[in-house]
Design an enzyme around this catalytic site. Structure first.
Site, short mmCIF file in Angstrom:
data_model
loop_
_atom_site.label_atom_id
_atom_site.label_comp_id
_atom_site.label_asym_id
_atom_site.label_seq_id
_atom_site.Cartn_x
_atom_site.Cartn_y
_atom_site.Cartn_z
N ASP A 223 0.06 5.41 0.39
CA ASP A 223 -1.10 6.22 0.78
C ASP A 223 -0.85 7.72 0.83
O ASP A 223 0.16 8.17 1.40
CB ASP A 223 -1.56 5.85 2.21
CG ASP A 223 -1.92 4.39 2.36
OD1 ASP A 223 -2.34 3.79 1.38
OD2 ASP A 223 -1.78 3.87 3.48
N GLU B 155 0.84 -1.19 0.00
CA GLU B 155 0.00 0.00 0.00
C GLU B 155 0.88 1.24 0.00
O GLU B 155 1.92 1.28 0.67
CB GLU B 155 -0.92 -0.01 1.22
CG GLU B 155 -2.08 0.97 1.15
CD GLU B 155 -3.15 0.65 2.19
OE1 GLU B 155 -3.66 -0.49 2.20
OE2 GLU B 155 -3.45 1.53 3.01
N GLU C 183 -3.32 10.33 2.72
CA GLU C 183 -4.51 10.41 3.57
C GLU C 183 -4.65 11.85 4.05
O GLU C 183 -3.76 12.39 4.71
CB GLU C 183 -4.39 9.46 4.76
CG GLU C 183 -4.37 7.99 4.34
CD GLU C 183 -3.77 7.07 5.38
OE1 GLU C 183 -4.24 5.93 5.47
OE2 GLU C 183 -2.83 7.50 6.09
#
Length: 316
Positions: free
Chosen positions: A127, A125, A129
């Protein structure tokens, strides 16, 4: 003493000027990023409906401008999300986002790469955010990554933005190749993760989908629900356009490491050329500027959380 109308107007204008000065000073200094080349200019832009399918919360996804853009909505009924039609092994991925305004504590907008659907126990993953914030009421940007299921060791870094992300669209980009992972905001690098021996065991290495979501992160993002979402400000709407999805597309029924994942600069991988192997001097200047002025948390500085820092934090 009675004031004449023009005196009242003058006092009012002086008050408004003073008020604006106080508001600006409360938000902190305004920074202008250094001039930098635009990686987003190297790749073609798509409409949202060309690159994405509904991930969840379809009733809360509104395609706009004939599908060239979209609105992702969070309300009491549901959040919403889009997922790329293809899975990619390395590439350059961009979304231009405009975030919800007003009080957004507990709201999380994410733009990220993941393969947790295919590799639930050892997923990768990468990311972005964006976290609604309860104190300054400013959005906070968090970056993170996992490789081969290394979820027990978070690799978070957090930044304050140098602009108001609710007023206009801003580009959030991820460059991922065999050499490094680069997080960029409006083409300014804010974080580089170099692929070296210290991080190789947890370096994202399998094809991933690109996902954009808005969701209720009250429990996760506000200290166990201390500042939950106030739904009287709903619906929370994130607008999305400026899609760029340029990478090695994993063909169905092919192996995880497909033919365009070769390390040579002659591979089909669009970000494996010499210009994508390391940062330019302009990009290094931008990276140092962003980290010096805007980063306020890095896992590599968190000695309370990690008695022994992860190996990449101390690698030379």
């Amino acid at each position: 003493m009675e004031l004449f109308p023009h005196d009242k107007a003058l006092l009012l204008s002086e008050f408004l000027i003073l008020y604006m000065i106080v508001v600006v000073s409360c938000r902190g200094p305004v920074y202008t990023p250094p001039e930098i080349e635009k990686l987003t200019d190297h790749f073609s832009r798509l409409s949202v409906n060309q690159g994405y399918n509904v991930f969840y919360g379809g009733a809360n996804i509104h395609m706009t401008n004939n599908g060239s853009s979209a609105e992702l909505i969070l309300d009491k009924s549901s959040g919403s999300g889009l997922i790329s039609k293809d899975k990619y092994y390395y590439g350059f991925f961009n979304a231009a986002l405009k975030l919800p305004a007003h009080f957004t504590s507990g709201v999380v907008v994410a733009f990220y790469l993941s393969n947790s659907d295919v590799f639930p126990r050892n997923h990768d993953e990468i990311d972005f955010e964006l976290l609604g914030h309860e104190k300054r009421r400013d959005w906070v940007l968090q970056t993170n990554l996992y490789g081969n299921g290394s979820v027990h060791t978070g690799r978070e870094e957090k930044f304050y933005l140098w602009f108001d992300p609710t007023v206009d669209f801003h580009d959030y980009s991820i460059l991922w190749n065999n050499h490094h992972i680069l997080f960029l905001v409006d083409n300014v690098p804010i974080r580089e993760v170099v692929h070296n021996t210290a991080i190789s065991s947890v370096y994202p290495s399998k094809p991933m989908s690109i996902i954009a979501t808005i969701w209720d992160g009250s429990e996760w993002a506000t200290h166990g629900g201390k500042y939950p979402i106030d739904y009287k400000f709903a619906p929370f709407i994130t607008s999305m356009k400026g899609i760029e999805l340029e990478g090695c597309i994993k063909q169905q029924n092919s192996s995880a490491t497909s033919s365009c994942a070769r390390r040579s600069t002659s591979s089909l991988d669009p970000v494996d050329g010499e210009g994508f192997m390391k940062l330019s001097q302009q990009q290094m200047t931008g990276l140092n500027w962003a980290r010096r002025k805007h980063m306020f948390y890095s896992y590599c500085q968190d000695t309370r959380r990690y008695k022994v820092l992860p190996p990449e934090c101390t690698a030379k």
